[in-house]
Design a protein around this motif. Sequence first.
Motif, mmCIF file in Angstrom:
data_model
loop_
_atom_site.group_PDB
_atom_site.id
_atom_site.type_symbol
_atom_site.label_atom_id
_atom_site.label_comp_id
_atom_site.label_asym_id
_atom_site.label_seq_id
_atom_site.Cartn_x
_atom_site.Cartn_y
_atom_site.Cartn_z
ATOM 1 N N PRO A 269 0.807 -1.230 0.000
ATOM 2 C CA PRO A 269 0.000 0.000 0.000
ATOM 3 C C PRO A 269 0.839 1.278 0.000
ATOM 4 O O PRO A 269 0.393 2.316 -0.478
ATOM 5 N N SER A 270 2.072 1.200 0.496
ATOM 6 C CA SER A 270 2.934 2.390 0.536
ATOM 7 C C SER A 270 3.745 2.566 -0.743
ATOM 8 O O SER A 270 4.535 3.505 -0.862
ATOM 9 N N GLY A 271 3.567 1.654 -1.723
ATOM 10 C CA GLY A 271 4.267 1.780 -2.998
ATOM 11 C C GLY A 271 5.541 0.973 -3.109
ATOM 12 O O GLY A 271 6.244 1.058 -4.119
ATOM 13 N N LYS A 272 5.865 0.167 -2.112
ATOM 14 C CA LYS A 272 7.085 -0.641 -2.147
ATOM 15 C C LYS A 272 6.886 -1.842 -3.064
ATOM 16 O O LYS A 272 5.937 -2.615 -2.896
ATOM 17 N N ILE A 273 7.778 -2.010 -4.031
ATOM 18 C CA ILE A 273 7.713 -3.168 -4.936
ATOM 19 C C ILE A 273 8.155 -4.412 -4.167
ATOM 20 O O ILE A 273 9.225 -4.429 -3.545
ATOM 21 N N LEU A 274 7.343 -5.463 -4.204
ATOM 22 C CA LEU A 274 7.581 -6.647 -3.391
ATOM 23 C C LEU A 274 8.282 -7.769 -4.151
ATOM 24 O O LEU A 274 8.618 -8.793 -3.565
ATOM 25 N N VAL A 275 8.536 -7.577 -5.437
ATOM 26 C CA VAL A 275 9.241 -8.595 -6.225
ATOM 27 C C VAL A 275 10.714 -8.577 -5.834
ATOM 28 O O VAL A 275 11.383 -7.535 -5.990
ATOM 29 N N PRO A 276 11.254 -9.675 -5.327
ATOM 30 C CA PRO A 276 12.664 -9.688 -4.902
ATOM 31 C C PRO A 276 13.611 -9.334 -6.043
ATOM 32 O O PRO A 276 13.451 -9.792 -7.171
ATOM 33 N N GLY A 277 14.597 -8.505 -5.726
ATOM 34 C CA GLY A 277 15.645 -8.165 -6.683
ATOM 35 C C GLY A 277 15.401 -6.916 -7.493
ATOM 36 O O GLY A 277 16.345 -6.359 -8.067
ATOM 37 N N ILE A 278 14.158 -6.436 -7.548
ATOM 38 C CA ILE A 278 13.860 -5.259 -8.368
ATOM 39 C C ILE A 278 14.511 -4.012 -7.787
ATOM 40 O O ILE A 278 15.290 -3.321 -8.459
ATOM 41 N N ARG A 279 14.207 -3.715 -6.548
ATOM 42 C CA ARG A 279 14.722 -2.475 -5.951
ATOM 43 C C ARG A 279 16.233 -2.518 -5.788
ATOM 44 O O ARG A 279 16.911 -1.496 -5.883
ATOM 45 N N GLU A 280 16.776 -3.711 -5.573
ATOM 46 C CA GLU A 280 18.209 -3.840 -5.352
ATOM 47 C C GLU A 280 19.023 -3.520 -6.601
ATOM 48 O O GLU A 280 20.218 -3.207 -6.512
ATOM 49 N N ALA A 281 18.399 -3.607 -7.780
ATOM 50 C CA ALA A 281 19.130 -3.391 -9.040
ATOM 51 C C ALA A 281 19.206 -1.925 -9.445
ATOM 52 O O ALA A 281 19.936 -1.575 -10.381
ATOM 53 N N VAL A 282 18.490 -1.053 -8.751
ATOM 54 C CA VAL A 282 18.402 0.352 -9.160
ATOM 55 C C VAL A 282 19.738 1.072 -8.948
ATOM 56 O O VAL A 282 20.395 0.898 -7.924
ATOM 57 N N ALA A 283 20.115 1.880 -9.926
ATOM 58 C CA ALA A 283 21.369 2.643 -9.838
ATOM 59 C C ALA A 283 21.359 3.550 -8.611
ATOM 60 O O ALA A 283 20.314 4.076 -8.209
ATOM 61 N N HIS A 284 22.527 3.740 -8.021
ATOM 62 C CA HIS A 284 22.667 4.554 -6.810
ATOM 63 C C HIS A 284 22.249 5.995 -7.056
ATOM 64 O O HIS A 284 22.547 6.579 -8.107
ATOM 65 N N PHE A 285 21.543 6.552 -6.096
ATOM 66 C CA PHE A 285 21.095 7.951 -6.154
ATOM 67 C C PHE A 285 22.198 8.814 -5.531
ATOM 68 O O PHE A 285 22.332 8.886 -4.319
ATOM 69 N N PHE A 298 9.521 22.912 -9.194
ATOM 70 C CA PHE A 298 8.399 21.959 -9.131
ATOM 71 C C PHE A 298 7.656 22.161 -7.819
ATOM 72 O O PHE A 298 8.268 22.186 -6.754
ATOM 73 N N ASP A 299 6.337 22.308 -7.910
ATOM 74 C CA ASP A 299 5.515 22.531 -6.723
ATOM 75 C C ASP A 299 4.668 21.287 -6.449
ATOM 76 O O ASP A 299 3.787 20.941 -7.243
ATOM 77 N N VAL A 300 4.938 20.634 -5.330
ATOM 78 C CA VAL A 300 4.268 19.388 -4.991
ATOM 79 C C VAL A 300 2.769 19.601 -4.794
ATOM 80 O O VAL A 300 1.940 18.804 -5.253
ATOM 81 N N ASN A 316 7.760 15.201 -0.183
ATOM 82 C CA ASN A 316 9.008 15.909 -0.425
ATOM 83 C C ASN A 316 9.290 15.964 -1.924
ATOM 84 O O ASN A 316 9.166 14.954 -2.619
ATOM 85 N N LYS A 317 9.661 17.134 -2.441
ATOM 86 C CA LYS A 317 9.873 17.313 -3.884
ATOM 87 C C LYS A 317 10.902 16.345 -4.446
ATOM 88 O O LYS A 317 10.661 15.704 -5.479
ATOM 89 N N VAL A 318 12.030 16.221 -3.782
ATOM 90 C CA VAL A 318 13.098 15.365 -4.300
ATOM 91 C C VAL A 318 12.643 13.905 -4.337
ATOM 92 O O VAL A 318 12.838 13.197 -5.330
ATOM 93 N N GLU A 319 12.024 13.451 -3.250
ATOM 94 C CA GLU A 319 11.546 12.067 -3.211
ATOM 95 C C GLU A 319 10.491 11.807 -4.278
ATOM 96 O O GLU A 319 10.493 10.762 -4.949
ATOM 97 N N LEU A 320 9.590 12.768 -4.454
ATOM 98 C CA LEU A 320 8.519 12.600 -5.432
ATOM 99 C C LEU A 320 9.081 12.513 -6.850
ATOM 100 O O LEU A 320 8.716 11.633 -7.637
ATOM 101 N N LEU A 321 9.984 13.426 -7.192
ATOM 102 C CA LEU A 321 10.579 13.412 -8.526
ATOM 103 C C LEU A 321 11.418 12.153 -8.743
ATOM 104 O O LEU A 321 11.410 11.561 -9.831
ATOM 105 N N ALA A 322 12.134 11.745 -7.708
ATOM 106 C CA ALA A 322 12.966 10.546 -7.827
ATOM 107 C C ALA A 322 12.111 9.315 -8.113
ATOM 108 O O ALA A 322 12.463 8.480 -8.949
ATOM 109 N N HIS A 323 10.960 9.215 -7.448
ATOM 110 C CA HIS A 323 10.100 8.053 -7.668
ATOM 111 C C HIS A 323 9.286 8.186 -8.959
ATOM 112 O O HIS A 323 8.735 7.197 -9.453
ATOM 113 N N ARG A 324 9.216 9.364 -9.502
ATOM 114 C CA ARG A 324 8.552 9.558 -10.792
ATOM 115 C C ARG A 324 9.494 9.267 -11.954
ATOM 116 O O ARG A 324 9.058 8.856 -13.025
#
Length: 492
Positions: A269-285, A298-300, A316-324
């Motif tokens: 419900p909070s938007g966390k992807i539950l498929v193992p390995g997906i989030r771990e592969a994302v390039a470092h922020f 950008f105005d949230v 938060n603007k940065v978090e929102l844009l990052a997840h978009r």
Amino acid sequence: MIHRCAAVVLLFAAVYSFEYEELKQYVDSHEGDYIKALREWVAIESDSSDATKRGELHQMMEVVGEKLRKLGGKVELVDIGTQQLPDGETLPLPKVVTAEFVDDGGNKSTVCVYGHVDVQPAKKEDGWSTDPYNLTDINGNLYGRGASDNKAPVLAWIHAVEAYKALNMELPVNVKFLIEGMEETGSNGLDAMVESKKDSFFSDVDYIIISDCGWLSRRPALTYGTRGNCYFFAEVEGPKQDLHSGVYGGTVIEPMTDLIGILDSLISPSGKILVPGIREAVAHFSDEEWRMYHDIQFDVDSYRAKIGVDRLMYNNKVELLAHRWRHPTVSIHGIEGAFSAPGTKTVIPAKVIGKFSIRQVPDMEPATVEKQVTEYLQSVFAKRKSPNKLKVKMVIGAKPWLADTKRALYEAGKAAVKRVFNVDPDLIREGGTIPVARTLEDVTHKEIIMLPIGGFDDGLHSQNEKMSRFNYIEGTKLFISYLHEVSQIKKN
């Protein structure tokens, strides 16, 4: 010698400033002609998803080719084959238009402008305030299907070349066009066509420009990244036919129940992807990227209000844009085979297909995502101990695209935006997918920039799509300025 070189640079800059003023005045004086051209293009119902409109799509490509031909371009309408419809009917695909304005014998840089002139479906009864195929000017906004996506940007590039030609000014770079008519349905046939032309049409191209995107806010932008798209079908099959819930309900394990269960296992419900390995592969922020996002206009709250929701995933603007833009997302799009019409039908579907996508980002590979999703859903399904059968299939595996904003191509973009709008552009990504960018990059090995002129509120793919007069006209000036700035990049 140093003083002499500096003097030459200043003289060249002064000459271009004079030329730019002439070009700018030409654009301003032809605003009415540009709007007329856009009105004529919007009137052609070039909906690539509707087989009954295929004739209009062919007409659209002919119109584009003729307009470029009248400017003196070397134009070819490239046959890219046929398309087989679900009912087995075969239709010819709309030809791809290529055009070349090359006159220097190889001394100048060469840019290739990509665009498309097909559109999404649109009907007045869908909620449009105006006829979607009759360009309507209201308060400086030009409403019509395809106005922003992507007919006005394509026309603006043609107007930019036309301005140089009309004033008998030499184009600062060679310009080529690659215009297609199937982008909205997956660019059928384009990949093979690009591959076939890599040693001919693309052989002397130095840079590729795509303007099939938009600004994030009222500040102009340069786009340097897009997400990919892994689109899945999850099919659950049970009884040999649909059943009556009053007769069979409570006696069979229903495919719809299984499907809802496995779809629910994809994301929290909070938007966390539950498929193992997906989030771990994302390039470092990185810290540098964080600072870049922090400086973007950008105005949230405005974003939330525009969507019409009480709360977003992130405030938060940065978090929102990052997840978009730079984090993967799971979206569930629909269920085929389920009862979806108005009314009450007490049916137990025998087979249902859940449709969902994962927008993937660097460093995620589609083949790996397919394996991770398939294995995960099969394991979730196995725990249900259902007698039904599950099939998981990835039907789209488009890769993400990412450019280096420190390259000269982006420095040229910053300079052009500064000249025309007198502001520094935001450097942004797109949350959506533009597969042609990765195709062109992988096949031609050329640098790519996305140079948008569409507004943040243009309503792409939605009701009341529009392009503002301001963005259309000033965007034409931006393209004119950009051609000059690219000419200043030293050829390898």
